[in-house]
Design a protein around this motif. Structure first.
Motif, PDB file in Angstrom:
ATOM      1  N   VAL A 266     -97.997  22.221-113.924  1.00  0.00           N
ATOM      2  CA  VAL A 266     -96.819  22.340-112.502  1.00  0.00           C
ATOM      3  C   VAL A 266     -97.389  24.128-112.689  1.00  0.00           C
ATOM      4  N   ASN A 267     -97.190  25.001-113.909  1.00  0.00           N
ATOM      5  CA  ASN A 267     -97.442  26.356-113.574  1.00  0.00           C
ATOM      6  C   ASN A 267     -98.642  26.842-112.738  1.00  0.00           C
ATOM      7  N   ILE A 268     -99.936  26.687-113.509  1.00  0.00           N
ATOM      8  CA  ILE A 268    -101.047  26.355-112.277  1.00  0.00           C
ATOM      9  C   ILE A 268    -100.307  26.509-110.790  1.00  0.00           C
ATOM     10  N   ALA A 269    -100.378  25.321-110.557  1.00  0.00           N
ATOM     11  CA  ALA A 269     -99.724  25.390-109.244  1.00  0.00           C
ATOM     12  C   ALA A 269     -98.858  25.860-108.623  1.00  0.00           C
ATOM     13  N   SER A 270     -98.408  26.246-109.361  1.00  0.00           N
ATOM     14  CA  SER A 270     -96.676  26.752-108.653  1.00  0.00           C
ATOM     15  C   SER A 270     -97.767  28.516-107.906  1.00  0.00           C
ATOM     16  N   PHE A 271     -98.762  29.055-109.202  1.00  0.00           N
ATOM     17  CA  PHE A 271     -99.784  29.747-108.950  1.00  0.00           C
ATOM     18  C   PHE A 271    -100.346  29.764-107.519  1.00  0.00           C
ATOM     19  N   VAL A 272    -101.029  28.710-107.456  1.00  0.00           N
ATOM     20  CA  VAL A 272    -101.512  28.677-106.062  1.00  0.00           C
ATOM     21  C   VAL A 272    -100.468  28.103-104.415  1.00  0.00           C
ATOM     22  N   LEU A 273     -99.295  28.027-105.118  1.00  0.00           N
ATOM     23  CA  LEU A 273     -97.929  27.684-103.889  1.00  0.00           C
ATOM     24  C   LEU A 273     -98.046  29.539-103.189  1.00  0.00           C
ATOM     25  N   GLY A 274     -97.685  29.930-104.630  1.00  0.00           N
ATOM     26  CA  GLY A 274     -97.786  31.766-103.763  1.00  0.00           C
ATOM     27  C   GLY A 274     -98.874  32.240-103.641  1.00  0.00           C
ATOM     28  N   PHE A 275    -100.316  32.314-103.653  1.00  0.00           N
ATOM     29  CA  PHE A 275    -101.651  32.723-103.764  1.00  0.00           C
ATOM     30  C   PHE A 275    -102.560  31.612-102.302  1.00  0.00           C
ATOM     31  N   MET A 276    -101.295  30.754-101.542  1.00  0.00           N
ATOM     32  CA  MET A 276    -101.842  30.250-100.152  1.00  0.00           C
ATOM     33  C   MET A 276    -100.980  30.289 -99.229  1.00  0.00           C
ATOM     34  N   GLY A 277     -99.902  29.576-100.294  1.00  0.00           N
ATOM     35  CA  GLY A 277     -98.332  28.826 -99.103  1.00  0.00           C
ATOM     36  C   GLY A 277     -97.928  30.950 -98.929  1.00  0.00           C
ATOM     37  N   TYR A 278     -97.138  31.598 -99.318  1.00  0.00           N
ATOM     38  CA  TYR A 278     -96.517  32.275 -99.349  1.00  0.00           C
ATOM     39  C   TYR A 278     -97.482  33.915 -98.703  1.00  0.00           C
ATOM     40  N   SER A 279     -98.403  33.879 -99.260  1.00  0.00           N
ATOM     41  CA  SER A 279     -99.226  34.748 -98.495  1.00  0.00           C
ATOM     42  C   SER A 279     -99.802  34.683 -97.391  1.00  0.00           C
ATOM     43  N   SER A 280     -99.739  33.260 -97.129  1.00  0.00           N
ATOM     44  CA  SER A 280    -100.158  33.468 -95.809  1.00  0.00           C
ATOM     45  C   SER A 280     -99.233  33.775 -94.501  1.00  0.00           C
ATOM     46  N   LEU A 281     -97.417  34.006 -94.839  1.00  0.00           N
ATOM     47  CA  LEU A 281     -97.168  34.582 -94.048  1.00  0.00           C
ATOM     48  C   LEU A 281     -97.624  35.987 -93.514  1.00  0.00           C
ATOM     49  N   PHE A 282     -98.280  36.547 -94.257  1.00  0.00           N
ATOM     50  CA  PHE A 282     -98.813  38.237 -94.882  1.00  0.00           C
ATOM     51  C   PHE A 282    -100.577  38.334 -93.148  1.00  0.00           C
ATOM     52  N   PHE A 283    -100.565  36.695 -93.069  1.00  0.00           N
ATOM     53  CA  PHE A 283    -102.027  36.235 -92.414  1.00  0.00           C
ATOM     54  C   PHE A 283    -101.559  35.842 -90.822  1.00  0.00           C
ATOM     55  N   PHE A 284    -100.513  34.811 -90.716  1.00  0.00           N
ATOM     56  CA  PHE A 284     -99.919  34.579 -89.724  1.00  0.00           C
ATOM     57  C   PHE A 284     -99.692  36.140 -88.532  1.00  0.00           C
ATOM     58  N   SER A 285     -98.501  36.650 -89.371  1.00  0.00           N
ATOM     59  CA  SER A 285     -98.399  37.743 -88.128  1.00  0.00           C
ATOM     60  C   SER A 285     -99.548  38.588 -87.840  1.00  0.00           C
ATOM     61  N   LEU A 286    -100.329  38.532 -88.521  1.00  0.00           N
ATOM     62  CA  LEU A 286    -101.524  39.536 -88.395  1.00  0.00           C
ATOM     63  C   LEU A 286    -102.747  39.193 -87.036  1.00  0.00           C
ATOM     64  N   PHE A 287    -102.227  37.628 -86.874  1.00  0.00           N
ATOM     65  CA  PHE A 287    -102.917  36.870 -86.438  1.00  0.00           C
ATOM     66  C   PHE A 287    -102.528  36.970 -85.143  1.00  0.00           C
ATOM     67  N   LEU A 288    -101.162  36.460 -84.865  1.00  0.00           N
ATOM     68  CA  LEU A 288    -100.037  36.055 -83.828  1.00  0.00           C
ATOM     69  C   LEU A 288     -99.889  37.605 -82.759  1.00  0.00           C
ATOM     70  N   GLN A 289     -99.999  39.146 -83.933  1.00  0.00           N
ATOM     71  CA  GLN A 289     -99.295  39.793 -82.971  1.00  0.00           C
ATOM     72  C   GLN A 289    -100.944  40.135 -83.205  1.00  0.00           C
ATOM     73  N   ASP A 290    -101.903  40.741 -84.323  1.00  0.00           N
ATOM     74  CA  ASP A 290    -103.119  41.022 -83.780  1.00  0.00           C
ATOM     75  C   ASP A 290    -104.034  40.737 -82.661  1.00  0.00           C
TER      76      ASP A 290
END
Length: 468
Positions: A266-290
């Protein structure tokens, strides 16, 4: 403790979670404005977001044991106060290093607030059914905060400027402090708390060096002296950290808990949740605005389906876990997130919002299942006297994943965008190209962890359903 005081304390914990969580998403819509004001490149933007995630993850391992040792209420309220101070520093920044420093202070404070929330709720609610409900509510608040972040942040940036996204934390922090002092009861288990300064220092060095290495690799290349040196420091520090943790009497990382295969999975899964889920906000904003040339407010509104669907699913987690257990929703959540992100790999500057909406909605459903299921599963597996350390470990894995995701996926995005520019594509097309690479690897990691969870936890699924 009376029911009314429990309610006040729970509201305080939810508000504190809102304050620390909104910082993850609200700054993303401000990045293009910050980039323009400070003439920053994508590497600098990675450090603005990454400094918060890095400090959040680096100091979380100590935050849980600090609460267990010195009082969960005292440490948590201190974190709320420091968070407000960091927000004020970032809002008043006149240079890029000052802004990054303010975000770093926020991250250190968030390390006290976020894991402390789960520990306080677990101590307050002894009944398993009540605990599942309030943890589901906690996850809903996280989702709502992520919703409010881009939406409110976009409006604030367009009306007042990027600095206003930090000022919003000041009144929120004041109300949280007042309610927390009234409604949260002090608790501590000093005999079970860790004290491991060497482990803490090595964990900070290892994570910081790895983040530097990945970020520098994206900017200057994987074979540069700085990137290679940082990778070496990260590797040696991590090995030294593991050596210390297996020998110290009270390790900052609860190594003994990782002997439980389910806890480790479950802790490995939590790492992946941050790696792809939470970090995706950074990429979504750049895609939509840039790439799609939207304003900050428009970008925030278009990201809302992710968080709205996440909030709806998380609010129903108590019922879902009662019916299906924690294992099924958790695996389904990671699988849905992976499918959604893989579907985004073909996004272009002219991609219709109907497709964005559908995949954003699917991603939010996956997050709404996986976030509370992952948190509740770890709390179920952990003795009550170790909740602070377990919560800190879980959140450390998640935020470490976010820091590394921003660094690694951001570097892959920057590299793909740069190559697209050299091939004659426009800036918008190059941004979309880089975005596709980032979400592809994010989606692959989510699908992989869903399969991993099935392999690691399926034998205990029946037992988990019986406990739910």
């Amino acid at each position: 403790m009376t029911a009314s005081r429990k309610t006040v304390g729970t509201i305080a914990v939810y508000l504190g979670t809102c304050m620390a969580t909104i910082a993850i998403s609200i700054v993303t819509v401000a990045l293009p404005a910050i980039q323009k004001d400070f003439d920053a490149d994508i590497t600098a933007l990675q450090w603005i977001v990454g400094s918060y995630a890095l400090c959040l993850s680096a100091f979380m391992l100590s935050a849980g044991p600090l609460g267990d040792r010195y009082g969960r209420r005292r440490v948590w309220l201190s974190g709320v106060a420091i968070f407000a101070l960091g927000s004020a520093l970032a809002a008043g920044a006149v240079t890029l290093p000052m802004l990054i420093a303010g975000c770093a202070v926020q991250g250190i404070a968030g390390a006290l607030v976020i894991p402390g929330a789960l520990s306080i709720l677990t101590q307050t609610y002894r009944d398993a059914a009540q605990r599942s409900r309030v943890i589901g509510g906690w996850a809903s608040v996280s989702a709502i905060s992520l919703i409010l972040g881009p939406f409110v942040g976009g409006i604030l940036v367009d009306l007042f400027g990027w600095f206003s996204v930090f000022l919003i934390n000041l009144p929120l922090g004041l109300v949280t402090l007042i309610l927390g002092r009234i409604g949260i009861e002090e608790s501590a288990d000093p005999d079970h708390a860790a004290f491991d300064p060497a482990g803490q220092l090595l964990s900070v060095i290892a994570l910081g060096a790895l983040t530097l290495a990945l970020t520098e690799a994206g900017r200057s290349g994987w074979d540069t002296m700085l990137a290679l040196s940082a990778f070496v420091v990260a590797g040696l520090s991590f090995l030294a950290f593991l050596a210390v943790e297996t020998r110290v009497a009270r390790p900052v990382l609860p190594v003994d808990l990782f002997r439980d295969r389910r806890f480790a999975a479950v802790n490995i899964a939590s790492f992946v949740l941050g790696f792809m889920g939470y970090s995706s906000l950074f990429f979504f904003s750049l895609f939509l605005q840039d790439a799609q040339q939207l304003s900050a407010t428009q970008a925030g509104l278009r990201m809302a389906p992710v968080f709205l669907s996440m909030a709806v699913l998380a609010s129903r987690f108590g019922r879902l876990s009662h019916r299906f257990g924690q294992f099924g929703p958790m695996v389904a959540g990671y699988a849905l997130m992976g499918v959604a992100m893989l579907g985004m790999t073909g996004f272009a500057p002219d991609t219709s919002y109907a497709l964005l909406f559908a995949l954003f909605l699917l991603l939010g459903v996956g997050m709404g299942l996986s976030v509370p299921a992952t948190s509740a599963a770890v709390m179920t597996m952990t003795p009550r006297t170790r909740t602070g350390a377990a919560s800190a470990t879980l959140n450390t894995m998640r935020q470490s994943g976010m820091a590394i995701g921003i660094a690694l996926l951001g570097s892959l995005m920057a590299g793909a965008s740069a190559r697209a520019l050299t091939l004659g594509q426009s800036a918008a097309e190059a941004t979309a190209e880089g975005f596709g690479v980032a979400v592809f690897w994010g989606g692959i990691s989510a699908v992989a962890v869903s399969l991993f969870l099935i392999a690691a936890m399926r034998p205990s699924a029946r037992a988990q359903r019986e406990q739910a």
